[in-house]
Scaffold this motif. Sequence first.
Motif, PDB file in Angstrom:
ATOM      1  N   LEU A 195       0.828  -1.198   0.000  1.00  0.00           N
ATOM      2  CA  LEU A 195       0.000   0.000   0.000  1.00  0.00           C
ATOM      3  C   LEU A 195       0.873   1.263   0.000  1.00  0.00           C
ATOM      4  N   SER A 196       1.928   1.227   0.787  1.00  0.00           N
ATOM      5  CA  SER A 196       2.850   2.372   0.827  1.00  0.00           C
ATOM      6  C   SER A 196       3.491   2.600  -0.529  1.00  0.00           C
ATOM      7  N   ALA A 197       3.843   1.504  -1.198  1.00  0.00           N
ATOM      8  CA  ALA A 197       4.464   1.617  -2.520  1.00  0.00           C
ATOM      9  C   ALA A 197       3.483   2.224  -3.515  1.00  0.00           C
ATOM     10  N   ARG A 198       2.221   1.806  -3.439  1.00  0.00           N
ATOM     11  CA  ARG A 198       1.205   2.369  -4.337  1.00  0.00           C
ATOM     12  C   ARG A 198       1.015   3.858  -4.055  1.00  0.00           C
ATOM     13  N   ASN A 199       0.975   4.226  -2.782  1.00  0.00           N
ATOM     14  CA  ASN A 199       0.808   5.631  -2.424  1.00  0.00           C
ATOM     15  C   ASN A 199       2.015   6.442  -2.884  1.00  0.00           C
ATOM     16  N   ALA A 200       3.196   5.871  -2.740  1.00  0.00           N
ATOM     17  CA  ALA A 200       4.405   6.584  -3.157  1.00  0.00           C
ATOM     18  C   ALA A 200       4.416   6.814  -4.667  1.00  0.00           C
ATOM     19  N   ARG A 201       3.983   5.830  -5.446  1.00  0.00           N
ATOM     20  CA  ARG A 201       3.944   5.997  -6.898  1.00  0.00           C
ATOM     21  C   ARG A 201       2.967   7.109  -7.293  1.00  0.00           C
ATOM     22  N   ALA A 202       1.788   7.104  -6.645  1.00  0.00           N
ATOM     23  CA  ALA A 202       0.800   8.144  -6.954  1.00  0.00           C
ATOM     24  C   ALA A 202       1.327   9.524  -6.570  1.00  0.00           C
ATOM     25  N   LYS A 203       1.937   9.623  -5.396  1.00  0.00           N
ATOM     26  CA  LYS A 203       2.457  10.907  -4.927  1.00  0.00           C
ATOM     27  C   LYS A 203       3.568  11.407  -5.845  1.00  0.00           C
ATOM     28  N   ALA A 204       4.396  10.496  -6.300  1.00  0.00           N
ATOM     29  CA  ALA A 204       5.490  10.901  -7.191  1.00  0.00           C
ATOM     30  C   ALA A 204       4.942  11.456  -8.504  1.00  0.00           C
ATOM     31  N   LEU A 205       3.904  10.839  -9.028  1.00  0.00           N
ATOM     32  CA  LEU A 205       3.316  11.314 -10.284  1.00  0.00           C
ATOM     33  C   LEU A 205       2.651  12.676 -10.096  1.00  0.00           C
ATOM     34  N   ILE A 206       1.957  12.839  -8.967  1.00  0.00           N
ATOM     35  CA  ILE A 206       1.301  14.120  -8.682  1.00  0.00           C
ATOM     36  C   ILE A 206       2.351  15.227  -8.519  1.00  0.00           C
ATOM     37  N   ASP A 207       3.397  14.920  -7.749  1.00  0.00           N
ATOM     38  CA  ASP A 207       4.465  15.904  -7.561  1.00  0.00           C
ATOM     39  C   ASP A 207       5.115  16.277  -8.887  1.00  0.00           C
ATOM     40  N   GLN A 208       5.230  15.316  -9.759  1.00  0.00           N
ATOM     41  CA  GLN A 208       5.826  15.573 -11.071  1.00  0.00           C
ATOM     42  C   GLN A 208       4.981  16.580 -11.853  1.00  0.00           C
ATOM     43  N   TYR A 246       2.810  18.785 -10.572  1.00  0.00           N
ATOM     44  CA  TYR A 246       2.879  20.105  -9.935  1.00  0.00           C
ATOM     45  C   TYR A 246       4.208  20.786 -10.234  1.00  0.00           C
ATOM     46  N   SER A 247       5.271  20.040 -10.287  1.00  0.00           N
ATOM     47  CA  SER A 247       6.572  20.613 -10.610  1.00  0.00           C
ATOM     48  C   SER A 247       6.570  21.186 -12.029  1.00  0.00           C
ATOM     49  N   ALA A 248       5.918  20.463 -12.945  1.00  0.00           N
ATOM     50  CA  ALA A 248       5.830  20.949 -14.329  1.00  0.00           C
ATOM     51  C   ALA A 248       5.006  22.236 -14.383  1.00  0.00           C
ATOM     52  N   ALA A 249       3.954  22.321 -13.574  1.00  0.00           N
ATOM     53  CA  ALA A 249       3.116  23.528 -13.556  1.00  0.00           C
ATOM     54  C   ALA A 249       3.893  24.713 -12.987  1.00  0.00           C
ATOM     55  N   ARG A 250       4.658  24.450 -11.941  1.00  0.00           N
ATOM     56  CA  ARG A 250       5.423  25.544 -11.333  1.00  0.00           C
ATOM     57  C   ARG A 250       6.543  26.020 -12.252  1.00  0.00           C
ATOM     58  N   ALA A 251       6.918  25.203 -13.205  1.00  0.00           N
ATOM     59  CA  ALA A 251       8.004  25.568 -14.124  1.00  0.00           C
ATOM     60  C   ALA A 251       7.506  26.424 -15.284  1.00  0.00           C
ATOM     61  N   THR A 252       6.215  26.619 -15.418  1.00  0.00           N
ATOM     62  CA  THR A 252       5.689  27.433 -16.510  1.00  0.00           C
ATOM     63  C   THR A 252       5.921  28.916 -16.216  1.00  0.00           C
ATOM     64  N   ASP A 253       5.834  29.754 -17.277  1.00  0.00           N
ATOM     65  CA  ASP A 253       6.118  31.190 -17.132  1.00  0.00           C
ATOM     66  C   ASP A 253       4.923  31.980 -16.610  1.00  0.00           C
ATOM     67  N   GLY A 254       3.731  31.428 -16.617  1.00  0.00           N
ATOM     68  CA  GLY A 254       2.553  32.215 -16.276  1.00  0.00           C
ATOM     69  C   GLY A 254       2.097  32.108 -14.837  1.00  0.00           C
ATOM     70  N   ARG A 255       2.914  31.648 -13.929  1.00  0.00           N
ATOM     71  CA  ARG A 255       2.496  31.469 -12.536  1.00  0.00           C
ATOM     72  C   ARG A 255       2.127  32.797 -11.894  1.00  0.00           C
ATOM     73  N   SER A 256       2.808  33.892 -12.323  1.00  0.00           N
ATOM     74  CA  SER A 256       2.564  35.199 -11.701  1.00  0.00           C
ATOM     75  C   SER A 256       1.464  35.991 -12.384  1.00  0.00           C
ATOM     76  N   GLY A 309      -4.109  22.717 -13.352  1.00  0.00           N
ATOM     77  CA  GLY A 309      -5.383  21.989 -13.388  1.00  0.00           C
ATOM     78  C   GLY A 309      -5.166  20.492 -13.566  1.00  0.00           C
ATOM     79  N   ARG A 310      -4.210  20.127 -14.450  1.00  0.00           N
ATOM     80  CA  ARG A 310      -3.923  18.711 -14.654  1.00  0.00           C
ATOM     81  C   ARG A 310      -3.339  18.073 -13.385  1.00  0.00           C
ATOM     82  N   ALA A 311      -2.441  18.795 -12.740  1.00  0.00           N
ATOM     83  CA  ALA A 311      -1.854  18.268 -11.507  1.00  0.00           C
ATOM     84  C   ALA A 311      -2.922  18.124 -10.413  1.00  0.00           C
ATOM     85  N   ARG A 312      -3.762  19.147 -10.323  1.00  0.00           N
ATOM     86  CA  ARG A 312      -4.813  19.136  -9.299  1.00  0.00           C
ATOM     87  C   ARG A 312      -5.833  18.019  -9.569  1.00  0.00           C
TER      88      ARG A 312
END
Length: 716
Positions: A360-373, A375-385, A483-486
Amino acid sequence: MGQIIEVPNQGRVEFPDGMSDAEIVAAIKKNALSYPAPAAAKSKGFGGQLNDFVASVPRQVGLAARYGIEGAGGTFDAFVGNPVRTLAAPILGNKPRADTGGALANIIGLPSPATAQERVVGDATRLVAGSAGIIGAAGKAATMTNGTTQAVARTMAAAPLKQLASGGAAGAAGGYTRETGGNEGSQLLASLAAGVATPFAMGGVQRAAAGIGNRLRPAGPPVSPQQQQAQIDITINSALEQNGIKLGDLPAQVAQSIRQDVAKAYKISPDLSPDAVRRLADYRLTGTTPTAAGLLRDPGTFTRQKNLAKVGANSKEPAAQQLSLTEEANNRQLTTGLNGLGAGTVDDAYAGGSKVMDALSARNARAKALIDQRYSAARATDGRSAALDPSAFTQRANNLLDDAMLGGKLPSDVRSLLNKAAKGEMPLTVDVAEQFKTRIGELQRSTLDKAEQKALGMVRTALDDTPLLPGQQIGQEAMSAFGRARSLNRKWMEIVEKTPAMQAVREGIEPDQFVQKFIVGSGGNANVMDVNMMRNSIKKSPEAMDAVREQITSFLKTKALNGAADEAGNFSQSAYNKALAQIGDRKLKLFFPADQIAQMKAIGRVASYEQVQPVGSAVNNANTAAAGGAMMLDRIANLPFLSRLPMGKAMLADPLENIALSMQAKRSMNVPLNLAGPAKAPAQLRARGLMMSPAALMGIESEEERQRRLFGAPTF
């Protein structure tokens, strides 16, 4: 005065004192030469022979009366006279063995046997008369008693003709051996041989007659092997229907074994017991040994077999212990069957729970890693501000809350943020809006107030609908990325919320508590829906799936054995079946294939067949009758005169002690015979040592008696 000796052809002859035996013999031979040979007796004519016969009738009648009285008296002495003398010995001193019948015959003045022939006839007649008395008394007792006593009485009264014939043959053989110079041991051997052989011979004659009759009957239309096999399969499937399985669902080896048993049973009777066939499948599926008590489940058979097993267990002979050893072997096999399904694991609840939690922990870790990925891509965009329209946001949020009259349900910190955005005190950028949405999501999950959750959702909707300010289109890419990350995070959190086991792992829980709470428990988060969600999260981990199966079967075994070790535990059908019902079919189907579930259920049913006493049974659970029966058998083995015979104990006493028990045990485990129907008057208790003839002791059954037993007609 010299010696007077009766000499053939010379009469009474006197010889001088001092003559040796050799001299006397020589004198007799010498004198014999001087006497002419006696004239041959003239044979009597028919009239003379008839006169002799008529003259002998009163004597023969008197002898017959004496034999009958002595036989009945012998039975009385065996059960009453001699025991009373033994009890009175400390007061009156040792007295000779009672001879009530002989004393009474002497008082009446009945003649005594004078020739070897009359004595042999007397031996046979006495045993017949004694056996008749016992059989009659047992028949009466069977109608006036119940339970074990009634079973013993019925057994003693069974097959009277064979018992009488066996007793007569035994008496005649023993008497003839005595009259021809046989000693005590030879008389015993001859009596046993004749007593045992007679009922076998009678049964053989009856079977031969029955066989001739069967051949003389007109034969029906021939049945092809294919038709026979089809009929066998129909019979088995019809019986298995109640258990929700079919013959084809069983392992090939098990199915073939059942077919063979049913085919043999059809040769005995076409009317098989469907319930017995159904129970046979359970025995074969679990690898246990079926017996009459478990297959038939009728009170009489169950009582007699269980009591017989107790008698055998209390005996010192291995052959007599066959039924009790089978019971013990079946008890162990039930546990072995569970071990084969996973209960034999070395993992305890802590280790097993850890494997599931790791998955179960491994499944949760995989999901969290994908979500974090994402969100990281969203934060890397130029339009955050890029700035959103704060007026559009606050107006949309207030309208939704006012329409639903939920403005008062909005948490104060969210209301404060809403006001700051409206006054321009908080810049409403794409990045700030995402943080605001994250905070709203946390508040929604932390509250149980449905109205508050709904108010927070309206603010969230307003944020999603808020447009960018003119000239800020660069922020659209950032908004889409967030939106995709969320969306991915929201979908995963929905899974987590529906999977209590996953929530517990995320929050932290002890592995041993995890197994009880989320796998084998009977309520709360161990319900079928929650367990199914857990299964969906670990189904790609073979190790975790195996761990769940092992913990379920280990739980069942622990309940069945009450925590005892495999080799020492007594399998409890009630505890096992209760635990199996607690887990339930639906939960089992999530982790086990159909054949393994069928085996688990069969284990529970076989345990019930073996242990649950049918209503109306009279099993001697106190074991007193078994101990008494075993003592009686052991006393037979230690009779004094047997010890004086060469190899007497090994050749006679030991076989007498266990032969009937072992024969009846084999009969109880004769599967085809038991499938053909319950015995109405079985002979399992003939080895109690109470029978009056070897025929009764051996329990010989004729073809006629077998057929009557199979088809339900009482044999007494």
